[in-house]
Design a protein around this motif. Sequence first.
Motif, PDB file in Angstrom:
ATOM      1  N   GLY A  26       1.045  -1.325  -0.055  1.00  0.00           N
ATOM      2  CA  GLY A  26       0.080   0.101   0.019  1.00  0.00           C
ATOM      3  C   GLY A  26       0.862   1.322  -0.291  1.00  0.00           C
ATOM      4  O   GLY A  26       1.862   1.340  -0.824  1.00  0.00           O
ATOM      5  N   ALA A  27       0.578   2.254   0.747  1.00  0.00           N
ATOM      6  CA  ALA A  27       1.217   3.434   0.907  1.00  0.00           C
ATOM      7  C   ALA A  27       2.452   3.371   1.983  1.00  0.00           C
ATOM      8  O   ALA A  27       3.119   4.311   2.321  1.00  0.00           O
ATOM      9  N   ARG A  28       2.657   2.197   2.279  1.00  0.00           N
ATOM     10  CA  ARG A  28       3.619   1.751   3.320  1.00  0.00           C
ATOM     11  C   ARG A  28       5.017   1.073   2.707  1.00  0.00           C
ATOM     12  O   ARG A  28       4.796   0.318   1.539  1.00  0.00           O
ATOM     13  N   THR A  29       6.147   1.336   2.991  1.00  0.00           N
ATOM     14  CA  THR A  29       7.252   0.792   2.634  1.00  0.00           C
ATOM     15  C   THR A  29       8.327   0.419   3.618  1.00  0.00           C
ATOM     16  O   THR A  29       8.593   1.530   4.580  1.00  0.00           O
ATOM     17  N   ILE A  30       8.961  -0.478   3.496  1.00  0.00           N
ATOM     18  CA  ILE A  30      10.074  -0.835   4.670  1.00  0.00           C
ATOM     19  C   ILE A  30      10.985  -1.189   3.783  1.00  0.00           C
ATOM     20  O   ILE A  30      11.166  -1.634   2.718  1.00  0.00           O
ATOM     21  N   VAL A  31      12.240  -0.543   4.276  1.00  0.00           N
ATOM     22  CA  VAL A  31      13.525  -0.347   3.821  1.00  0.00           C
ATOM     23  C   VAL A  31      14.441  -1.160   4.569  1.00  0.00           C
ATOM     24  O   VAL A  31      14.578  -0.531   5.940  1.00  0.00           O
ATOM     25  N   ASN A  32      14.988  -2.157   4.273  1.00  0.00           N
ATOM     26  CA  ASN A  32      15.868  -3.070   4.966  1.00  0.00           C
ATOM     27  C   ASN A  32      17.199  -2.933   4.885  1.00  0.00           C
ATOM     28  O   ASN A  32      17.900  -3.207   3.790  1.00  0.00           O
ATOM     29  N   PHE A  33      18.077  -2.986   5.907  1.00  0.00           N
ATOM     30  CA  PHE A  33      19.498  -3.149   6.052  1.00  0.00           C
ATOM     31  C   PHE A  33      19.927  -3.939   7.000  1.00  0.00           C
ATOM     32  O   PHE A  33      19.078  -4.473   7.992  1.00  0.00           O
ATOM     33  N   GLU A  34      21.099  -4.339   7.179  1.00  0.00           N
ATOM     34  CA  GLU A  34      21.779  -5.354   8.150  1.00  0.00           C
ATOM     35  C   GLU A  34      21.294  -4.933   9.405  1.00  0.00           C
ATOM     36  O   GLU A  34      20.846  -5.732  10.454  1.00  0.00           O
ATOM     37  N   SER A  35      21.564  -3.768   9.861  1.00  0.00           N
ATOM     38  CA  SER A  35      21.404  -3.110  11.277  1.00  0.00           C
ATOM     39  C   SER A  35      20.383  -2.356  11.461  1.00  0.00           C
ATOM     40  O   SER A  35      20.120  -1.809  12.482  1.00  0.00           O
ATOM     41  N   ILE A  36      19.454  -1.824  10.298  1.00  0.00           N
ATOM     42  CA  ILE A  36      18.303  -1.043  10.630  1.00  0.00           C
ATOM     43  C   ILE A  36      17.065  -1.397   9.482  1.00  0.00           C
ATOM     44  O   ILE A  36      17.577  -1.755   8.343  1.00  0.00           O
ATOM     45  N   SER A  37      15.912  -1.064  10.028  1.00  0.00           N
ATOM     46  CA  SER A  37      14.661  -1.265   9.172  1.00  0.00           C
ATOM     47  C   SER A  37      13.892  -0.075   9.468  1.00  0.00           C
ATOM     48  O   SER A  37      13.855   0.295  10.454  1.00  0.00           O
TER      49      SER A  37
END
Length: 381
Positions: free
Chosen positions: A228-239
């Motif tokens: 939807g209007a949400r997005t999760i951006v993932n990296f090793e140590s942070i989301s």
Amino acid sequence: MSDSASYKFTLATNNEEIENFCKDHLSEHQLVIYSTLTEIADNTIIDNPSCVIIDTTEFDDAGLETCKKLKEDEDTFKIPVVILTDADTIEDRLDCYLCGCDDVISTPFEGDEFKARVQVAAKNKQIIDDVQADANEIWETALEAMSTAGELGGLLVAIEKCILCNSYDELSNEIFAACEAYELNVSFQIRSTKGLFFYGNNLTPEKENMENELLSRAKDKSRFFDFGARTIVNFESISLLIKNMPLDDMEKYGRIKDNIAPFLSSADSRIRAIALQMEVEKQRSVLERLISDTQSAVEYIEKQYSEHKEQSGELLERLIQEMDAGFISLNLSEAEECHFRNLLENSKTQIMELYEGGLEIDNSFEKIMFKIRRTLKNGIS
């Protein structure tokens, strides 16, 4: 004159002969006819014609006033107006031009000339519209370029600030500030060897737990996880959870994704660096306590050495004095007395040398600890 383009004309006339004349010679174009000047004035904005034709052979000065009104209105002044008139003097024609019209065609009307002149007026408007459209596009492109350049500049500043952070709280403030520049409502989860940390603004405990759990479950998804209007951006140590992606502006949507990734990459690296820095600080603290304990032990040993040295010296001195007194009762020869006295003096000297050696070891410890303390003070890399 040949012009294959199709234009839209509006005509104000209550003269049937002129109406039919215009219909015949503009048959390949769209022609909207009004029988009153009020109608054409009221509908020009809605019609947005390529050219307005006003017949003043019937309307006289009222037709010129309508032309003047159209040319003074900011919504219609760019639309060409052609006046049809039966006036044959230069003064009358000048009156038409002074009202703002683009062309004046006098009776008797010749069909091909009439068609050519109104088509030229319409074509000129089309050229102006095309130039304006190109200018608008260039301007929008320039604004977009300036906006992109500004965003990139802001991104570099945000990355620089991120690199200088020395704690997760400092880093969280910079992440919120960077996202606010894009008007983004976010929360995020930091993961490190020091634990798991969640940051969000104005959240109830229930919502905070829910978003934290969502980020924990989505951390192993793709780099960008959209729903939807949400997005999760993932990296090793942070989301990072973005809760208001601009779905109605895909150009901005793309820029956000392009710019947020390198920023979070720098934040991800800084998180690990802060964890390492915290571990170094912990080890430094442990080492400082160890040095302090060692220093106390060395000082205690040094004190004990000094006390034992003094006590041993006093005991040996008394022993020598007592033996000197005893030599008289033992009837020892002078040579024998000298021999025993030398033995005691040598023993005393050796014992004192042992104590001095211990003090030298103590001094060596002092020098080593001084170097360690200086290294800690200057920082461990």
